[in-house]
Design a protein around this motif. Sequence first.
Motif, short mmCIF file in Angstrom:
data_model
loop_
_atom_site.label_atom_id
_atom_site.label_comp_id
_atom_site.label_asym_id
_atom_site.label_seq_id
_atom_site.Cartn_x
_atom_site.Cartn_y
_atom_site.Cartn_z
N THR A 166 0.81 -1.23 0.00
CA THR A 166 0.00 0.00 0.00
C THR A 166 0.84 1.28 0.00
O THR A 166 0.30 2.37 -0.13
CB THR A 166 -0.95 0.05 1.22
OG1 THR A 166 -0.17 -0.14 2.39
CG2 THR A 166 -2.04 -0.99 1.12
N GLU A 167 2.15 1.13 0.18
CA GLU A 167 2.96 2.36 0.27
C GLU A 167 3.80 2.62 -0.97
O GLU A 167 3.70 3.67 -1.59
CB GLU A 167 3.84 2.30 1.52
CG GLU A 167 3.05 2.80 2.71
CD GLU A 167 3.72 2.50 4.02
OE1 GLU A 167 4.96 2.44 4.06
OE2 GLU A 167 2.97 2.30 4.99
N ALA A 218 -1.12 -1.25 -4.42
CA ALA A 218 -2.35 -0.58 -3.95
C ALA A 218 -1.93 0.71 -3.27
O ALA A 218 -2.31 1.00 -2.13
CB ALA A 218 -3.09 -1.49 -2.99
N THR A 219 -1.14 1.50 -3.99
CA THR A 219 -0.56 2.71 -3.41
C THR A 219 -1.64 3.63 -2.84
O THR A 219 -2.60 3.96 -3.53
CB THR A 219 0.22 3.47 -4.51
OG1 THR A 219 0.92 2.52 -5.31
CG2 THR A 219 1.19 4.46 -3.90
N GLY A 220 -1.47 3.99 -1.59
CA GLY A 220 -2.43 4.90 -0.95
C GLY A 220 -3.83 4.30 -0.87
O GLY A 220 -4.83 5.02 -0.85
N GLY A 221 -3.93 2.97 -0.84
CA GLY A 221 -5.25 2.34 -0.72
C GLY A 221 -6.02 2.28 -2.02
O GLY A 221 -7.26 2.37 -2.03
N VAL A 274 -17.85 -8.79 -12.51
CA VAL A 274 -16.39 -8.70 -12.43
C VAL A 274 -16.05 -7.24 -12.15
O VAL A 274 -16.73 -6.33 -12.63
CB VAL A 274 -15.68 -9.19 -13.72
CG1 VAL A 274 -15.93 -10.65 -13.99
CG2 VAL A 274 -16.02 -8.35 -14.92
N VAL A 275 -15.02 -7.05 -11.34
CA VAL A 275 -14.62 -5.71 -10.92
C VAL A 275 -13.15 -5.53 -11.21
O VAL A 275 -12.33 -6.42 -10.91
CB VAL A 275 -14.85 -5.52 -9.39
CG1 VAL A 275 -14.52 -4.09 -8.99
CG2 VAL A 275 -16.26 -5.89 -9.00
N ASP A 278 -10.60 -0.49 -3.00
CA ASP A 278 -9.87 -0.29 -1.75
C ASP A 278 -9.44 -1.67 -1.24
O ASP A 278 -10.25 -2.60 -1.23
CB ASP A 278 -10.84 0.37 -0.74
CG ASP A 278 -10.11 0.83 0.51
OD1 ASP A 278 -9.40 0.00 1.12
OD2 ASP A 278 -10.26 2.00 0.87
N PRO A 279 -8.19 -1.81 -0.80
CA PRO A 279 -7.76 -3.13 -0.32
C PRO A 279 -8.61 -3.66 0.84
O PRO A 279 -8.71 -4.88 1.02
CB PRO A 279 -6.30 -2.93 0.10
CG PRO A 279 -5.97 -1.50 -0.11
CD PRO A 279 -7.09 -0.84 -0.84
N GLU A 280 -9.25 -2.76 1.59
CA GLU A 280 -10.13 -3.22 2.68
C GLU A 280 -11.25 -4.10 2.14
O GLU A 280 -11.75 -4.99 2.82
CB GLU A 280 -10.73 -2.02 3.42
CG GLU A 280 -9.78 -1.35 4.39
CD GLU A 280 -9.29 -2.29 5.49
OE1 GLU A 280 -10.11 -3.08 5.99
OE2 GLU A 280 -8.10 -2.24 5.83
#
Length: 341
Positions: free
Chosen positions: A171-172, A212-215, A233-234, A268-270
């Motif tokens: 994510t960073e 997933a930079t910055g979410g 599909v997304v 969003d990775p969440e």
Amino acid sequence: MTEKPDPFTVPFGTIFCDWMTTARADDGPYVYGGVAEPFGDFSISPAAHVLHYGSAIFEGLKAHRQVDGSLAIFRLDSHVARMVASAERLRLPAIDGDVLYQMSIDAVEANSGEVPDPPGSLYIRPTLIGTEPDIGAAARPTRSALLYVVNCPVGDYFKGGVRPLTLLVETEIPRTVPQFGMVKCGGNYAMALAPTLDAMAGNEAIDQMLFATGGDITETGASNFFLADDERVVTRHLDESFLHGVTRSSVIELAASLGYEVEERSIDPEELVEWAERGEAFLSGTAAVLAPVGTILYEGKTLTVGDGQPGSNTMRLRQALVDIQIGAAPDPFGWRTPVKG
Ligand SMILES: Cc1ncc(COP(=O)(O)O)c(C=O)c1O
């Protein structure tokens, strides 16, 4: 034809076919002789622009042996268009798409005796490098360039064939700079190398890093990312920050034609936590084809996607794609370019 190892027994992209095509531009258009020449080394100046200032772009596409024994290249037009755009973004001498199109066909036809049967294929690697000998040209484009197309007989990209992959979410650290993600240039891969190796060090189970930079999930180091369930599909909406995969666009068109709702949006990775419980995830790319994701490592958590095995929607989409690539299904989108051999 020189004797070569079975492509399924050696790493992807390490054996090369006997023939290649080349064209040179020297302060003008590319000059292509119209015939393939033996695969071999080039001679370039130690001062060549590419060796100092990174003027290098490439493409990756495939030719497939068809079920009727003929040969076809998959989505040649789209790959040519992307390479023309990459050359523009790096201010390399402009490529005439028709020349690259013909060079790709001529290389494949010359190497047609080396195309493995499916699931193997012939990988096509068009490449363009800046050759002007001028180390003072740090802030100036190269005026001369070498465009060439080489081929590799290939088996599976991922060791072990179709198997559920393990991804590590980052994510960073970004893969590249945002405005260059959509350019297929060597520099992007060079930039991604150290963070990828550092993050993956000590965990041999990780197949790819998912950026997933910055979410904001975009892609892995070599493929695009999808979520799927029985209805949808997304995948990430297009912008300049990541590579606009030709396979990605194929999956989108195919999925829509099979009745899936297609969502192109931020992810969003969440979301992965909930999605892993009830859905599927996969990667798409020329080399990866359509590869199921079984495990996602995210912020210290291990998310098992579904039961950790390839999902049914993933495998349905994969089969539909492969069937078009190898001529086992009709070609409603006009994706196959037939070639001799
Ligand atoms: C960084 C990256 N993203 C995505 C892809 C997938 O693109 P395509 O489907 O055109 O092969 C690739 C492979 O070329 C890639 O290197």
